[in-house]
Design an enzyme around this catalytic site. Sequence first.
Site, short mmCIF file in Angstrom:
data_model
loop_
_atom_site.label_atom_id
_atom_site.label_comp_id
_atom_site.label_asym_id
_atom_site.label_seq_id
_atom_site.Cartn_x
_atom_site.Cartn_y
_atom_site.Cartn_z
N HIS A 110 0.86 -1.20 0.00
CA HIS A 110 0.00 0.00 0.00
C HIS A 110 0.89 1.24 0.00
O HIS A 110 1.50 1.56 1.02
CB HIS A 110 -0.89 0.02 1.25
CG HIS A 110 -1.81 1.20 1.33
ND1 HIS A 110 -3.14 1.07 1.65
CD2 HIS A 110 -1.61 2.53 1.15
CE1 HIS A 110 -3.72 2.26 1.66
NE2 HIS A 110 -2.80 3.18 1.37
N HIS A 136 1.39 5.45 -1.80
CA HIS A 136 0.92 6.53 -2.67
C HIS A 136 2.14 7.12 -3.38
O HIS A 136 3.05 7.62 -2.71
CB HIS A 136 0.22 7.61 -1.84
CG HIS A 136 -0.98 7.09 -1.11
ND1 HIS A 136 -2.24 7.09 -1.66
CD2 HIS A 136 -1.09 6.50 0.10
CE1 HIS A 136 -3.09 6.54 -0.80
NE2 HIS A 136 -2.41 6.16 0.28
N LYS A 156 -9.60 -0.88 -5.08
CA LYS A 156 -9.52 -0.17 -3.81
C LYS A 156 -10.81 0.60 -3.55
O LYS A 156 -11.28 1.33 -4.42
CB LYS A 156 -8.33 0.80 -3.86
CG LYS A 156 -8.25 1.78 -2.71
CD LYS A 156 -7.84 1.10 -1.43
CE LYS A 156 -7.95 2.01 -0.23
NZ LYS A 156 -6.69 2.31 0.39
N HIS A 193 -10.25 0.66 2.64
CA HIS A 193 -9.94 1.67 3.66
C HIS A 193 -11.08 1.55 4.67
O HIS A 193 -12.21 1.94 4.39
CB HIS A 193 -9.89 3.06 3.02
CG HIS A 193 -9.57 4.15 4.00
ND1 HIS A 193 -8.45 4.95 3.89
CD2 HIS A 193 -10.21 4.54 5.13
CE1 HIS A 193 -8.43 5.81 4.91
NE2 HIS A 193 -9.49 5.58 5.68
N HIS A 226 -4.18 -0.63 6.55
CA HIS A 226 -3.63 0.25 7.60
C HIS A 226 -4.48 0.24 8.86
O HIS A 226 -5.00 1.27 9.29
CB HIS A 226 -3.41 1.67 7.09
CG HIS A 226 -4.50 2.23 6.19
ND1 HIS A 226 -5.82 2.25 6.55
CD2 HIS A 226 -4.44 2.78 4.95
CE1 HIS A 226 -6.52 2.79 5.59
NE2 HIS A 226 -5.71 3.12 4.60
N ASP A 282 1.37 2.64 3.58
CA ASP A 282 0.50 3.81 3.42
C ASP A 282 1.35 5.09 3.38
O ASP A 282 0.95 6.13 3.91
CB ASP A 282 -0.56 3.90 4.52
CG ASP A 282 -1.66 4.91 4.16
OD1 ASP A 282 -1.72 5.30 2.99
OD2 ASP A 282 -2.42 5.29 5.06
C1 NCD Z 1 -3.62 9.01 2.09
C2 NCD Z 1 -3.21 10.02 1.03
O1 NCD Z 1 -2.72 11.09 1.38
O2 NCD Z 1 -3.37 9.73 -0.16
N1 NCD Z 1 -3.64 9.64 3.38
C3 NCD Z 1 -3.58 9.06 4.59
O3 NCD Z 1 -3.71 9.76 5.59
N2 NCD Z 1 -3.39 7.77 4.73
C4 NCD Z 1 -4.93 8.39 1.73
C5 NCD Z 1 -5.30 7.19 2.55
O4 NCD Z 1 -4.76 6.11 2.35
O5 NCD Z 1 -6.16 7.33 3.43
ZN ZN Z 2 -3.29 5.10 1.76
#
Ligand code: NCD
Ligand code: ZN
Length: 341
Positions: free
Chosen positions: A12, A14, A96, A133, A168, A241
Amino acid sequence: MRITVKKFNDMHAHLREGEMLTYVVSEMIGYDHVLVMPNTRDPILEGGQARAYKAYIEKEQKSAPDTFCPLMTLQITEQTTPDMIYTAREVIIAGKVYPRGMTTNSGNGVLDYSKIYPALSAMEDIDMVLCLHGEKPGEFCLEREEQFLSIIREIMSTFPSLRIVLEHITTCAAVEYIKQAPANVAATITVHHLSLTLDDVIGAELRPHHFCKPVAKCYGDREALRNVVRSGHPRFFLGTDSAPHLRGKKECSHGCAGIFTAPSTPALICEFFQGDVEKINRFANEFGAAFYHLSPTKAHITLERWDGSPNNTPRVRMDGPVEIFTGNDDGILPWRIIHDE
Ligand code: NCD
Ligand code: ZN
């Protein structure tokens, strides 16, 4: 002390787009497979977009010092049709689901979970993983995860062979729930949730760089996460995450949720397991690979534990565009990656 471990599988992360993507890719040393989240500015809603995003990431990787294998996802919304799932199966390995409005770029997320059942049925049919999520829209922020368990329970009973990852997780309730769930249901855990409680976010001062969704919870919740990870339960594995936001978007009146951990996770996981190579390999590589049916990792990284000497302190970059999480205020990591093969 030196150890050699398998490169990590991060189930996971970003990666973003534009200059942020270039930066993030340059900071990702030590990963093999990385499950790429679809909540980009222009969200990834269908297979063609996932394919284009993958090509874009791979282009960035050409100039990066290290390469990982991006695994693509798409966002399941109330508009996702079974056909969109079948068409995307060549390029994505998971779908997702974001709850609407709960986190970054989730305005098109789900409110009524029964509306995504046609898409989930197609996913069950082709054995595509569902990533959740787990926060229930409309609930009080500290209770959203626990309240979400009724939604996952219903999804599981309607689609009993669907592979599901509750992502998460932050609560003792979620740990207990996943423990008693069948083998096709697992959870990911981040390094920041192994490290923080809500006290580290709002206990003394407001610490925007510790703010993420789901927000860190109580001491007992953190203990439950630590215990299940230490116990080596195979259905709890690493999903960082890692969620970078520019400093200005964190240090402001409407700060974004997300903690950037990609550069520090290998060091922090090695410290969590006190250098126990087998335990590190299982949590950060093998358990995720088994659940997601990934190819075995051949590449390794070697890390060296910092001996405390002031001359060679392993410090993360402190002046970059994004604050890197280390769990302390000095930006010091307990281990440094010295070798990558
Ligand atoms: C994530 C993001 O910034 O894309 N932020 C977070 O607080 N985890 C999105 C997510 O996974 O909730
Ligand atoms: Zn995330």
